[in-house]
Scaffold this motif. Sequence first.
Motif, PDB file in Angstrom:
ATOM      1  N   ARG A 173      44.684  55.684 -43.774  1.00 64.35           N
ATOM      2  CA  ARG A 173      43.295  55.800 -43.946  1.00 64.35           C
ATOM      3  C   ARG A 173      42.860  55.846 -45.545  1.00 64.35           C
ATOM      4  NH1 ARG A 173      43.598  55.759 -39.385  1.00 64.35           N
ATOM      5  NH2 ARG A 173      42.407  57.020 -37.600  1.00 64.35           N
ATOM      6  N   THR A 188      37.322  57.559 -47.315  1.00 62.30           N
ATOM      7  CA  THR A 188      36.176  58.116 -47.071  1.00 62.30           C
ATOM      8  C   THR A 188      35.930  59.489 -47.454  1.00 62.30           C
ATOM      9  OG1 THR A 188      37.291  58.924 -44.755  1.00 62.30           O
ATOM     10  CG2 THR A 188      36.179  56.815 -44.727  1.00 62.30           C
ATOM     11  N   GLU A 189      34.952  59.901 -47.664  1.00 57.85           N
ATOM     12  CA  GLU A 189      34.486  61.293 -48.189  1.00 57.85           C
ATOM     13  C   GLU A 189      33.397  61.569 -47.419  1.00 57.85           C
ATOM     14  OE1 GLU A 189      34.539  61.653 -52.404  1.00 57.85           O
ATOM     15  OE2 GLU A 189      36.156  60.267 -52.748  1.00 57.85           O
ATOM     16  N   THR A 190      33.005  62.873 -47.497  1.00 60.13           N
ATOM     17  CA  THR A 190      31.594  63.343 -47.235  1.00 60.13           C
ATOM     18  C   THR A 190      30.944  63.472 -48.288  1.00 60.13           C
ATOM     19  OG1 THR A 190      32.696  64.560 -45.108  1.00 60.13           O
ATOM     20  CG2 THR A 190      30.574  65.265 -45.907  1.00 60.13           C
ATOM     21  N   ARG A 213      29.521  61.062 -43.722  1.00 59.94           N
ATOM     22  CA  ARG A 213      30.768  60.479 -43.878  1.00 59.94           C
ATOM     23  C   ARG A 213      30.777  59.092 -44.683  1.00 59.94           C
ATOM     24  NH1 ARG A 213      35.931  59.711 -39.705  1.00 59.94           N
ATOM     25  NH2 ARG A 213      37.799  59.622 -41.502  1.00 59.94           N
ATOM     26  N   SER A 214      31.306  58.621 -45.636  1.00 61.94           N
ATOM     27  CA  SER A 214      31.177  57.454 -46.485  1.00 61.94           C
ATOM     28  C   SER A 214      32.437  56.684 -47.019  1.00 61.94           C
ATOM     29  CB  SER A 214      30.127  57.736 -47.594  1.00 61.94           C
ATOM     30  OG  SER A 214      28.810  58.401 -47.448  1.00 61.94           O
ATOM     31  N   THR A 230      27.522  54.229 -45.639  1.00 63.19           N
ATOM     32  CA  THR A 230      27.537  55.414 -45.006  1.00 63.19           C
ATOM     33  C   THR A 230      27.461  55.354 -43.692  1.00 63.19           C
ATOM     34  OG1 THR A 230      24.945  55.570 -45.239  1.00 63.19           O
ATOM     35  CG2 THR A 230      26.154  56.426 -47.048  1.00 63.19           C
ATOM     36  N   LYS A 268      32.305  56.200 -39.059  1.00 62.22           N
ATOM     37  CA  LYS A 268      32.938  56.958 -37.924  1.00 62.22           C
ATOM     38  C   LYS A 268      34.577  56.774 -38.421  1.00 62.22           C
ATOM     39  CE  LYS A 268      33.257  57.486 -33.089  1.00 62.22           C
ATOM     40  NZ  LYS A 268      32.789  56.892 -31.782  1.00 62.22           N
ATOM     41  N   ASP A 269      35.300  55.617 -38.671  1.00 61.85           N
ATOM     42  CA  ASP A 269      36.442  55.728 -38.948  1.00 61.85           C
ATOM     43  C   ASP A 269      36.588  54.498 -39.916  1.00 61.85           C
ATOM     44  OD1 ASP A 269      39.093  56.107 -38.281  1.00 61.85           O
ATOM     45  OD2 ASP A 269      39.364  54.967 -36.567  1.00 61.85           O
ATOM     46  N   ASP A 281      28.922  54.838 -37.072  1.00 60.92           N
ATOM     47  CA  ASP A 281      28.413  55.960 -36.159  1.00 60.92           C
ATOM     48  C   ASP A 281      27.693  54.945 -35.155  1.00 60.92           C
ATOM     49  OD1 ASP A 281      29.488  58.065 -37.388  1.00 60.92           O
ATOM     50  OD2 ASP A 281      27.756  58.314 -38.660  1.00 60.92           O
TER      51      ASP A 281
END
Length: 216
Positions: free
Chosen positions: A93, A117-119, A124-125, A153, A156-157, A195
């Motif tokens: 990841r 990834t970070e929020t 989630r981006s 942005t 999802k994964d 997403d």
Amino acid sequence: MTRTARTARRNEGGFTLMELLVSITLLGLLGVMMVGGLNFGVRVWERTGSEAQDQGRVAAVQALLRRQLAEMQPLEVRGLDRRPRVALDATPRTLTFVGTVPEYLGRGGYHLISLGTETVSGARSLVLRWEPFTRSQPGLTLGDDARREVLLTGIKDLRFQYLGQDQRGQSTGWKATWTDGSRLPDLVEATVVFDDARDERWPRFTAAVMTEAIRR
């Protein structure tokens, strides 16, 4: 005056009230249909333009990542156990490595670069973080003052895979984690899933680590 003459005189006088009402009604229906078609066309145009912008942004991000991964540097650092190892932390990841950054992102020299990834603002981006590389610092952990750039942005994964050669020169096959502390992988594959609500698509992405190939 004959009946035929009276009828002709009425016809010369113009439309009857009923004819005017029918005409106005038909014009109104035609106007509604035209406005509805125009609104539909605008929505299609906006949606098409938005999708083109989204795909353009994805293409730009992939170009940036391909450049960064190609210039990954096989430098040695001290691990947390103080033993020397190649400057790479490659997990399913996240990916942290040493390389260069474009001039508009920072000054020259090597930088410690991280992808993950970070929020950010509730979403989630996909985030790129970097700071000047210090060889004496053990491990590959970026500090709190590292610079950050949000690339995409609505993520999802995010998944990474790595392919390279083992000590005998044999292909390792695709691995979710790169654990060989003596060398870099030859290829890095990144998969981004957006997403469901987003229109963006992530084409298959594989980047070659050119510095490792040159070293061999």
